[in-house]
Every structure is written in structure tokens, then in C-alpha cells.
Design a protein around this motif. Structure first.
Motif, PDB file in Angstrom:
ATOM      1  N   CYS A 123       0.833  -1.207   0.000  1.00  9.02           N
ATOM      2  CA  CYS A 123       0.000   0.000   0.000  1.00  9.02           C
ATOM      3  C   CYS A 123       0.866   1.255   0.000  1.00  9.02           C
ATOM      4  O   CYS A 123       1.902   1.304   0.645  1.00  9.02           O
ATOM      5  CB  CYS A 123      -0.881   0.067   1.243  1.00  9.02           C
ATOM      6  N   ALA A 124       0.364   2.272  -0.695  1.00  9.07           N
ATOM      7  CA  ALA A 124       0.841   3.622  -0.449  1.00  9.07           C
ATOM      8  C   ALA A 124       0.015   4.171   0.729  1.00  9.07           C
ATOM      9  O   ALA A 124      -1.079   3.685   1.011  1.00  9.07           O
ATOM     10  CB  ALA A 124       0.648   4.499  -1.681  1.00  9.07           C
ATOM     11  N   VAL A 125       0.538   5.169   1.395  1.00  9.83           N
ATOM     12  CA  VAL A 125      -0.179   5.779   2.510  1.00  9.83           C
ATOM     13  C   VAL A 125      -0.278   7.286   2.278  1.00  9.83           C
ATOM     14  O   VAL A 125       0.748   7.955   2.072  1.00  9.83           O
ATOM     15  CB  VAL A 125       0.530   5.507   3.848  1.00  9.83           C
ATOM     16  N   HIS A 126      -1.482   7.789   2.281  1.00 11.79           N
ATOM     17  CA  HIS A 126      -1.729   9.208   2.060  1.00 11.79           C
ATOM     18  C   HIS A 126      -2.268   9.853   3.334  1.00 11.79           C
ATOM     19  O   HIS A 126      -3.018   9.220   4.084  1.00 11.79           O
ATOM     20  CB  HIS A 126      -2.770   9.425   0.963  1.00 11.79           C
ATOM     21  N   TRP A 127      -1.908  11.110   3.518  1.00  8.37           N
ATOM     22  CA  TRP A 127      -2.503  11.936   4.570  1.00  8.37           C
ATOM     23  C   TRP A 127      -3.397  12.979   3.915  1.00  8.37           C
ATOM     24  O   TRP A 127      -2.997  13.635   2.947  1.00  8.37           O
ATOM     25  CB  TRP A 127      -1.423  12.656   5.383  1.00  8.37           C
ATOM     26  N   TYR A 128      -4.597  13.130   4.488  1.00  2.00           N
ATOM     27  CA  TYR A 128      -5.528  14.167   4.083  1.00  2.00           C
ATOM     28  C   TYR A 128      -5.905  14.969   5.327  1.00  2.00           C
ATOM     29  O   TYR A 128      -5.758  14.504   6.459  1.00  2.00           O
ATOM     30  CB  TYR A 128      -6.801  13.568   3.482  1.00  2.00           C
ATOM     31  N   ARG A 129      -6.436  16.157   5.102  1.00  2.00           N
ATOM     32  CA  ARG A 129      -6.967  16.917   6.237  1.00  2.00           C
ATOM     33  C   ARG A 129      -8.277  17.585   5.828  1.00  2.00           C
ATOM     34  O   ARG A 129      -8.491  17.905   4.667  1.00  2.00           O
ATOM     35  CB  ARG A 129      -5.966  17.954   6.728  1.00  2.00           C
ATOM     36  N   ARG A 130      -9.119  17.787   6.822  1.00  7.19           N
ATOM     37  CA  ARG A 130     -10.401  18.445   6.606  1.00  7.19           C
ATOM     38  C   ARG A 130     -10.542  19.522   7.665  1.00  7.19           C
ATOM     39  O   ARG A 130     -10.558  19.209   8.871  1.00  7.19           O
ATOM     40  CB  ARG A 130     -11.543  17.436   6.693  1.00  7.19           C
TER      41      ARG A 130
END
Length: 118
Positions: free
Chosen positions: A32-39
Motif C-alpha cells: 500500500c501507499a499511505v496518504h494523509w488528508y486533512r479536513r
């Protein structure tokens, strides 16, 4: 496949630092790649922040480049987001998601809250 678990969020002052963790069991073995998102607020769109590719190559949004740094510990199945020189605009719920790879990827964590305020 277990969902990722984020931790490390807190309330800090501008200019301070935090390190967020995303523990995603099996992400390395599953490719897996791992992404960070924010809201920034409920109902707002997720903003992509950063990603660690399956080869361990990090990418960053322009808004955080030079301040945020990704690293990973494949033995612990954890990706770290080191956030320096935090700004009030970084206040958000930060979530990680595993992508690509095999069917063991594609899961979101529950998020961890970062608040930057005087």
C-alpha cells in the motif's frame, strides 16, 4: 485487514511542531501507499497533504512543502508525519488512507485533530 489508526494530534501554538502517526497493519506487506488528508471543518472537502509511495518516496502539497516531512517504519507498519512551524491554517482533522497495492489496501483511519491557536 485492520483500519489505519492515527495518533499524535493536539492543540499547539503557531510555530510549534507535532508528529502524527498512522499505523496501518499490513500496509507494507500489501504494497500500500499511505496518504494523509486533512479536513478543516465538518462538511468541507478533504485536502490532500502528503503521500508515501510503495517505494518509500514522499510527496507533499505545496502548502506544507518545507514544513512537513514523511517517514516510515515498515517493521511497525507506521508512517509518521512530522509537522514543523505549524500555522493556524493547519488546523484540521488529519486522516490517513492506504491506497494502491492489493485488496488489503483502501482503508481510512478515524482521524486525529490538530489545532493551532494562540
Amino acid at each position: 485487514q485492520e483500519r489505519p489508526v492515527e495518533s499524535g494530534g493536539a492543540t499547539v501554538q503557531p510555530g510549534e511542531s507535532l508528529r502524527l502517526s498512522c499505523t496501518a497493519p499490513g500496509f507494507s506487506a500489501n504494497g500500500c501507499a499511505v496518504h494523509w488528508y486533512r479536513r478543516r471543518a465538518p462538511g468541507k472537502e478533504n485536502e490532500w497533504v502528503s503521500a508515501m509511495s510503495t517505494r518509500g518516496i514522499p510527496r507533499y502539497a505545496d502548502s506544507v512543502k518545507g514544513r512537513f516531512t514523511l517517514s516510515r517504519d515498515t517493521r511497525e507498519d507506521t508512517v509518521y508525519l512530522q509537522m514543523n512551524d505549524l500555522e493556524p491554517g493547519d488546523t484540521a482533522m488529519y486522516s490517513c488512507v492506504t491506497t494502491d497495492g492489493n485488496s488489503g489496501c483502501g482503508y481510512w483511519g478515524q482521524g486525529t485533530q490538530v489545532t493551532v491557536s494562540t
